[in-house]
Design a protein around this motif. Structure first.
Motif, PDB file in Angstrom:
ATOM      1  N   ASN A  81       0.847  -1.201   0.000  1.00  0.00           N
ATOM      2  CA  ASN A  81       0.000   0.000   0.000  1.00  0.00           C
ATOM      3  C   ASN A  81       0.878   1.245   0.000  1.00  0.00           C
ATOM      4  N   PRO A  82       0.602   2.197  -0.859  1.00  0.00           N
ATOM      5  CA  PRO A  82       1.378   3.445  -0.833  1.00  0.00           C
ATOM      6  C   PRO A  82       1.285   4.080   0.552  1.00  0.00           C
ATOM      7  N   SER A  83       2.389   4.213   1.207  1.00  0.00           N
ATOM      8  CA  SER A  83       2.443   4.702   2.581  1.00  0.00           C
ATOM      9  C   SER A  83       3.679   5.560   2.765  1.00  0.00           C
ATOM     10  N   VAL A  84       3.835   6.056   3.980  1.00  0.00           N
ATOM     11  CA  VAL A  84       4.982   6.884   4.313  1.00  0.00           C
ATOM     12  C   VAL A  84       5.668   6.297   5.541  1.00  0.00           C
ATOM     13  N   VAL A  85       6.976   6.082   5.413  1.00  0.00           N
ATOM     14  CA  VAL A  85       7.813   5.705   6.548  1.00  0.00           C
ATOM     15  C   VAL A  85       8.678   6.914   6.850  1.00  0.00           C
ATOM     16  N   ILE A  86       8.638   7.371   8.101  1.00  0.00           N
ATOM     17  CA  ILE A  86       9.420   8.530   8.501  1.00  0.00           C
ATOM     18  C   ILE A  86      10.524   8.054   9.429  1.00  0.00           C
ATOM     19  N   ASP A  87      11.769   8.165   8.958  1.00  0.00           N
ATOM     20  CA  ASP A  87      12.932   7.792   9.751  1.00  0.00           C
ATOM     21  C   ASP A  87      13.384   9.050  10.480  1.00  0.00           C
ATOM     22  N   VAL A  88      13.276   9.050  11.803  1.00  0.00           N
ATOM     23  CA  VAL A  88      13.507  10.257  12.597  1.00  0.00           C
ATOM     24  C   VAL A  88      14.900  10.299  13.237  1.00  0.00           C
ATOM     25  N   ARG A  89      15.787   9.418  12.781  1.00  0.00           N
ATOM     26  CA  ARG A  89      17.138   9.406  13.343  1.00  0.00           C
ATOM     27  C   ARG A  89      17.952  10.589  12.799  1.00  0.00           C
ATOM     28  N   THR A  90      19.238  10.581  13.049  1.00  0.00           N
ATOM     29  CA  THR A  90      20.108  11.680  12.635  1.00  0.00           C
ATOM     30  C   THR A  90      20.876  11.327  11.359  1.00  0.00           C
ATOM     31  N   THR A  91      21.429  12.338  10.730  1.00  0.00           N
ATOM     32  CA  THR A  91      22.204  12.129   9.501  1.00  0.00           C
ATOM     33  C   THR A  91      23.325  11.103   9.693  1.00  0.00           C
ATOM     34  N   PRO A  92      24.124  11.168  10.766  1.00  0.00           N
ATOM     35  CA  PRO A  92      25.153  10.131  10.922  1.00  0.00           C
ATOM     36  C   PRO A  92      24.566   8.717  11.001  1.00  0.00           C
ATOM     37  N   GLU A  93      23.417   8.563  11.628  1.00  0.00           N
ATOM     38  CA  GLU A  93      22.792   7.240  11.704  1.00  0.00           C
ATOM     39  C   GLU A  93      22.382   6.760  10.312  1.00  0.00           C
ATOM     40  N   TRP A  94      21.787   7.635   9.514  1.00  0.00           N
ATOM     41  CA  TRP A  94      21.385   7.247   8.151  1.00  0.00           C
ATOM     42  C   TRP A  94      22.619   6.869   7.327  1.00  0.00           C
ATOM     43  N   GLN A  95      23.688   7.662   7.470  1.00  0.00           N
ATOM     44  CA  GLN A  95      24.880   7.443   6.646  1.00  0.00           C
ATOM     45  C   GLN A  95      25.671   6.212   7.063  1.00  0.00           C
TER      46      GLN A  95
END
Length: 167
Positions: free
Chosen positions: A48-62
């Protein structure tokens, strides 16, 4: 277009089942849609078209990675709930998130962080801002640390072998 719940659905509809299960796992006394496991979140956003919002920090994403929704019709939005390196709450979080076109009042929004704490706070804030279906992804992306202090060994998105990418 995002999956938008604005009409009454059949009780056996996958969204209704998800809402009921999430509500039964909700932390008592808090106002949000409830808790979903990483697997439940991925299974829903995969269909289903949905939205996942990752609220961590840039270093965590990288350096740790992030959910990979490229094989779905869903969207990953990365907006920090707390700012790095101070870890002060992001004062623009709600405004920045509501500016996203897919973030509608009746859209299912799945919030994820490292282990579920920041994402719960973000889900509560967005519920208070008028969004009806704010789900917290329990266990987050990496889950709690195990006895040896390592993450992704007990729970979380990575532990469940769900699609993710790094840096």
């Amino acid at each position: 277009m995002v999956f938008d719940i604005s009409t009454k659905l059949h009780p056996e509809d996958p969204f209704c089942v998800l809402v009921e299960k999430a509500e039964s796992n909700k932390i008592s006394g808090l106002d949000y849609a409830g808790e979903v496991s990483p697997r439940e979140a991925f299974d829903f956003v995969n269909s289903n078209p949905s939205v996942v919002i990752d609220v961590r920090t840039t270093p965590e994403w990288q350096f740790v990675g992030m959910p990979d929704l490229s094989g779905t019709s869903s969207k990953l939005i990365t907006i920090s709930w707390k700012l790095y390196p101070s870890f002060a709450q992001n004062p623009k979080f709600i405004d920045d998130l509501t500016a996203e076109p897919m973030v509608q009042k009746n859209a299912p929004l799945f919030f994820i962080c490292r282990s579920g704490g920041r994402s719960l706070d973000a889900a509560l804030a967005m519920t208070a801002a008028g969004h009806r279906y704010c789900f917290n992804v329990s266990g987050g992306f990496e889950g709690d640390a195990d006895e040896a202090g390592h993450r992704s060994k007990k729970q979380g998105w990575k532990y469940n072998n769900l699609p993710w990418i790094q840096g």
